[in-house]
Design an enzyme around this catalytic site. Structure first.
Site, PDB file in Angstrom:
ATOM      1  N   THR A 155       0.894  -1.156   0.000  1.00 35.27           N
ATOM      2  CA  THR A 155       0.000   0.000   0.000  1.00 35.27           C
ATOM      3  C   THR A 155       0.935   1.209   0.000  1.00 35.27           C
ATOM      4  O   THR A 155       1.492   1.567   1.028  1.00 35.27           O
ATOM      5  CB  THR A 155      -0.926  -0.002   1.228  1.00 35.27           C
ATOM      6  OG1 THR A 155      -1.747  -1.176   1.172  1.00 35.27           O
ATOM      7  CG2 THR A 155      -1.812   1.226   1.258  1.00 35.27           C
ATOM      8  N   PRO A 156       1.177   1.780  -1.185  1.00 33.53           N
ATOM      9  CA  PRO A 156       2.295   2.718  -1.368  1.00 33.53           C
ATOM     10  C   PRO A 156       2.094   4.118  -0.787  1.00 33.53           C
ATOM     11  O   PRO A 156       1.964   5.107  -1.519  1.00 33.53           O
ATOM     12  CB  PRO A 156       2.450   2.760  -2.887  1.00 33.53           C
ATOM     13  CG  PRO A 156       1.065   2.517  -3.397  1.00 33.53           C
ATOM     14  CD  PRO A 156       0.456   1.541  -2.427  1.00 33.53           C
ATOM     15  N   CYS A 157       2.121   4.202   0.530  1.00 31.35           N
ATOM     16  CA  CYS A 157       1.962   5.503   1.178  1.00 31.35           C
ATOM     17  C   CYS A 157       3.145   6.430   0.883  1.00 31.35           C
ATOM     18  O   CYS A 157       3.025   7.642   1.033  1.00 31.35           O
ATOM     19  CB  CYS A 157       1.758   5.336   2.673  1.00 31.35           C
ATOM     20  SG  CYS A 157       3.030   4.400   3.505  1.00 31.35           S
ATOM     21  N   HIS A 158       4.256   5.866   0.416  1.00 29.46           N
ATOM     22  CA  HIS A 158       5.405   6.716   0.059  1.00 29.46           C
ATOM     23  C   HIS A 158       5.088   7.608  -1.137  1.00 29.46           C
ATOM     24  O   HIS A 158       5.771   8.590  -1.363  1.00 29.46           O
ATOM     25  CB  HIS A 158       6.648   5.854  -0.220  1.00 29.46           C
ATOM     26  CG  HIS A 158       6.503   4.917  -1.370  1.00 29.46           C
ATOM     27  ND1 HIS A 158       5.898   3.676  -1.246  1.00 29.46           N
ATOM     28  CD2 HIS A 158       6.880   5.025  -2.667  1.00 29.46           C
ATOM     29  CE1 HIS A 158       5.918   3.069  -2.418  1.00 29.46           C
ATOM     30  NE2 HIS A 158       6.504   3.875  -3.300  1.00 29.46           N
ATOM     31  N   ARG A 159       4.042   7.302  -1.878  1.00 31.96           N
ATOM     32  CA  ARG A 159       3.672   8.088  -3.059  1.00 31.96           C
ATOM     33  C   ARG A 159       2.816   9.309  -2.718  1.00 31.96           C
ATOM     34  O   ARG A 159       2.366  10.013  -3.621  1.00 31.96           O
ATOM     35  CB  ARG A 159       2.939   7.201  -4.063  1.00 31.96           C
ATOM     36  CG  ARG A 159       3.812   6.087  -4.612  1.00 31.96           C
ATOM     37  CD  ARG A 159       3.087   5.219  -5.595  1.00 31.96           C
ATOM     38  NE  ARG A 159       3.912   4.056  -5.930  1.00 31.96           N
ATOM     39  CZ  ARG A 159       3.429   2.899  -6.351  1.00 31.96           C
ATOM     40  NH1 ARG A 159       2.131   2.742  -6.522  1.00 31.96           N
ATOM     41  NH2 ARG A 159       4.247   1.905  -6.613  1.00 31.96           N
TER      42      ARG A 159
END
Length: 160
Positions: A124-128
């Protein structure tokens, strides 16, 4: 599959602890304790598949994870995390964009908190998610890690 299983995976980010239950992947988190950072194997098929997909991600061959997920969270957090999984590889969205996507346009701070509580790093790409002005803001694993992941994805897009 056993009810709960874990394994430790070495990656360019460091050691990741992968966790699953009978319904899906429940956690992917960075392990910061040196004593707990030795890679382990698992006979759990879901964890082996998750480890393979994470390895493919870091090899530049995978841009979207395809795994059954079962993260614990509030209904709002679940909506935010689902919206994060829709951000294309190598792209970013603002906290405000995500708030609008989940139907709560003024809840950008709550989106930030949901990002902080995201139990599925990378998957779940919260870094984006970045600030509206393009600045990198809070990341549970640190801004250096966030910067590394964003740079890694952008460089892989240029290679294709």
């Amino acid at each position: 599959m056993a009810d709960k299983a874990e394994m430790l995976l070495s990656t360019p980010l460091g050691s990741l602890l992968l966790a699953a239950d009978a319904l899906g992947l429940t956690g992917v988190r960075l392990v910061t304790s040196p004593s707990a950072a030795r890679e382990t194997r698992s006979d759990n098929p879901l964890l082996r598949e998750a480890a393979g997909q994470i390895a493919a991600y870091f090899a530049g061959r995978l841009r979207r994870f395809d795994l059954p997920l079962h993260p614990a969270g509030t209904p709002f957090q679940q909506r935010v995390w689902a919206a994060l999984r829709e951000i294309p590889y190598g792209e970013t969205r603002s906290y405000k964009d995500i708030a609008q996507a989940v139907g709560s346009p003024r809840a950008f701070r709550a989106v930030g908190m949901a990002n902080h509580k995201n139990p599925l790093l990378l998957v779940t790409p919260c870094h984006r998610v970045i600030a509206a002005d393009g600045a990198l803001r809070g990341f549970a694993c640190g801004l250096e890690c966030k910067s590394f992941l964003l740079r890694f994805e952008r460089e892989n897009i240029l290679k294709k």
